[in-house]
Design an enzyme around this catalytic site. Structure first.
Site, PDB file in Angstrom:
ATOM      1  CG  ASP A 186       9.907   7.180  10.549  1.00  0.00           C
ATOM      2  OD1 ASP A 186       9.103   6.118  10.670  1.00  0.00           O
ATOM      3  OD2 ASP A 186       9.581   8.327  10.096  1.00  0.00           O
ATOM      4  CE1 TYR A 218       2.280   7.971  10.703  1.00  0.00           C
ATOM      5  CE2 TYR A 218       0.315   8.857   9.921  1.00  0.00           C
ATOM      6  CZ  TYR A 218       0.956   8.114  10.206  1.00  0.00           C
ATOM      7  OH  TYR A 218       0.422   6.869  10.109  1.00  0.00           O
TER       8      TYR A 218
END
Ligand SMILES: [Zn+2]
Ligand SMILES: [Zn+2]
Length: 443
Positions: A266, A404
Site C-alpha cells: 500500500d 491483508y
C-alpha cells in the site's frame, strides 16, 4: 523429367534471374549459393546450344542460346550468336519472380549495417517482407513444374543479406533472442530496426510512506491535468516505478521502461529489511552493456533517501513471470491502536490463538466495489507484541504473502476472521505498517 529438362521448360515459360532459377533447386548440392546454381544451369544450357549448332542442329542450338541470352547470360550468348552471324536484339528482361531485386542485396546490407550501428549488439536477426503476390507467383510456378527441392525467397534474402552484414560487422545471426532485429522490405527498401528488451533485476527498499508503487493517475482529471493535481495528471507526484526506471531508461537509451515486482505494498506501507524483488524491462535499448554498480549509485542518489535499490543484475524475460508466481513469506512490523486498554494476558492470548493459523479473508472493503469479491486463505505463522502504552502495541507478523494485515487487525466487519479485534472483542486499528522481510518460499 531430368533437371536440365525442367530448367529448360522453366526458362521457356518465364524469365528468371540466376537466384530465382537456382532457388528452385536449393536443396540439391551443398555449399553453393542459389545464384551459383542458377548460373551453372544456364551455362550448361549455353554449352549445349553451342554443341547442337556444331552438330548440325543449327536451329535447335540457336533457340537455346537465344533463350539463355534473354535470361541473363547475355554477354557470352551474344558473342556466340554473333560468331554465327546473328544479331539478336538486346531486350533486357526482368525476372518474373523477383523483378530483379536480388541486385540490391549489397545495398540493403549496407543500409542495415548503418541502421543497426546505432545500437549496441552482438547478435542480430533479419526479417524479410515481401509482397504476397511475389510468393504466389513462385508457388504457382513450383506447382506447375512439380518442383520439390526449393526454399522460400524470404530465406534466401535473409541468408544473403545476413552474410554481407556479418562480413561487414563481424557480428553473427542468432535466431532466438538476438540483440537486434532488422525488418527489411526488399521491394520498397524500407528497413526498421528494433532492439530486444533488456531485463535488470534487483531489490528495493521504500524508506518513506506516501509513495505508490506505480504511477497513480489523478482521480479527478483521470490524467489530463487539473488544479487539484497541479496539472501533473497524477495523484502522487512520484512513484517507485518512476524513481527506479527513469535513470535506467535514460542510461540504456530505451524508449520505455517498466517495473515488474514480486507483489506490491500500500501507499502508506514502507518496505525495509531485505527489500522487495523487482525486474525492470527496458524496451528497445540502444545500450546493452552497463556498469550496474554506478547505475545503482545514480538511482539511489536521485531517489534521495525515498527508496534504495540494491543487488542489481542482468536478468531474463522468463524470470519476470516466475518472480511474480513465487510464493512468499513476509515479515511485517505494525503499530496497533486498540480502542480500550489491553492487558498483557490478552496480548498473550492473541499470540497463542494465531500461531500457525489459517486466516480467512474476503476482499477488503477499502478496495473498489467494482472488483469481484474473492475469498482467500493465508497462513499466519506467528505474531508477537510489544506494548508501547495501555492501548498501543507494536507487532511483528510472519505470514504468507498476500495476507491483508490491516484487515487482520480490524477484522473488516467480519470479512477477515480470525482478527485481533474479534479475538479480544474491542476495535483495533493498524496505524502504521512496514514490510521487514520478503523471502521466497521454496517450492
Ligand atoms: Zn529473380
Ligand atoms: Zn488532476
Amino acid at each position: 523429367m531430368k533437371l536440365n529438362e525442367i530448367s529448360l521448360a522453366l526458362l521457356e515459360n518465364f524469365a528468371l534471374c540466376d537466384h530465382c532459377l537456382g532457388r528452385q533447386f536449393a536443396l540439391l548440392g551443398y555449399g553453393f549459393t542459389n545464384q551459383e546454381r542458377g548460373y551453372s544451369i544456364k551455362l550448361l544450357l549455353l554449352l549445349e546450344g553451342n554443341r547442337l549448332i556444331l552438330n548440325d542442329s543449327y536451329e535447335l542450338g540457336t533457340e537455346l542460346i537465344k533463350l539463355v541470352a534473354l535470361n541473363g547470360l547475355s554477354e557470352s550468348a551474344y558473342k556466340v550468336l554473333k560468331s554465327l552471324g546473328q544479331d539478336l536484339e538486346r531486350t533486357p528482361t526482368k525476372c518474373y519472380i523477383c523483378n530483379g531485386v536480388f541486385e540490391y542485396v549489397d545495398e540493403l546490407a549496407n543500409k542495415v549495417v548503418e541502421k543497426i550501428s546505432q545500437y549496441e549488439y552482438k547478435t542480430f536477426l533479419l526479417g524479410i517482407k515481401i509482397p504476397p503476390e511475389v510468393e504466389e507467383r513462385e508457388d504457382e510456378l513450383r506447382a506447375q513444374f512439380d518442383i520439390k527441392w526449393s526454399e522460400s525467397i524470404k530465406n534466401e534474402f535473409s541468408r544473403e543479406i545476413g552474410k554481407k552484414v556479418t562480413e561487414i560487422t563481424g557480428k553473427t545471426v542468432q535466431h532466438v533472442k538476438s540483440d537486434v532485429i532488422a525488418i527489411i522490405n526488399v521491394f520498397t527498401k524500407q528497413i526498421t530496426v528494433k532492439a530486444s528488451p533488456i531485463f535488470i533485476s534487483g531489490h528495493y527498499k521504500k524508506l518513506v510512506r506516501g509513495i505508490p508503487q506505480h504511477r497513480w493517475v489523478c482521480n479527478k482529471c483521470v490524467g489530463i491535468g487539473c488544479a487539484d493535481c497541479g496539472w501533473t495528471g497524477k495523484k502522487y507526484s512520484e512513484s517507485i516505478e518512476e524513481l527506479i526506471t527513469g535513470e535506467i531508461k535514460r542510461m540504456f537509451e530505451g524508449t520505455d521502461a517498466k517495473l515488474h515486482s514480486a507483489g506490491r505494498e500500500d501507499v502508506d506501507v514502507r518496505v525495509l529489511g531485505s527489500g522487495r524483488p523487482f525486474i525492470v524491462e527496458v524496451k528497445n535499448p540502444k545500450k546493452r552493456n552497463m556498469d550496474l554498480e554506478s547505475l545503482k549509485t545514480e538511482i539511489n542518489k536521485g531517489a534521495k533517501d525515498k527508496i534504495e535499490i540494491f543487488n542489481l543484475g542482468f536478468s531474463l524475460k522468463e524470470r519476470v513471470q516466475a518472480m511474480k508466481e513465487k510464493k512468499q513469506t513476509k515479515i511485517y512490523r505494525g503499530l496497533v491502536e486498540f480502542e480500550n486498554p489491553v492487558s498483557d494476558e490478552q496480548l498473550l492470548e492473541i499470540e497463542k490463538a494465531l500461531e500457525n493459523k489459517i486466516i480467512y479473508q474476503q476482499s477488503p472493503s477499502r478496495f473498489s466495489r467494482q472488483r469481484s469479491p474473492k475469498n482467500r486463505k493465508k497462513y499466519l505463522y506467528g505474531i508477537e507484541f510489544k506494548r508501547l502504552n495501555p492501548n498501543l502495541v507494536e507487532m511483528l507478523v510472519r505470514c504468507q504473502g498476500g495476507l491483508y494485515i490491516k484487515e487482520l487487525v480490524d477484522g473488516d466487519d467480519g470479512k477477515t476472521t480470525p482478527s485481533l479485534a474479534e479475538l479480544i472483542n474491542t476495535s483495533a486499528k493498524c496505524i502504521e505498517l512496514d514490510i521487514m522481510d520478503i523471502s521466497m518460499e521454496v517450492a
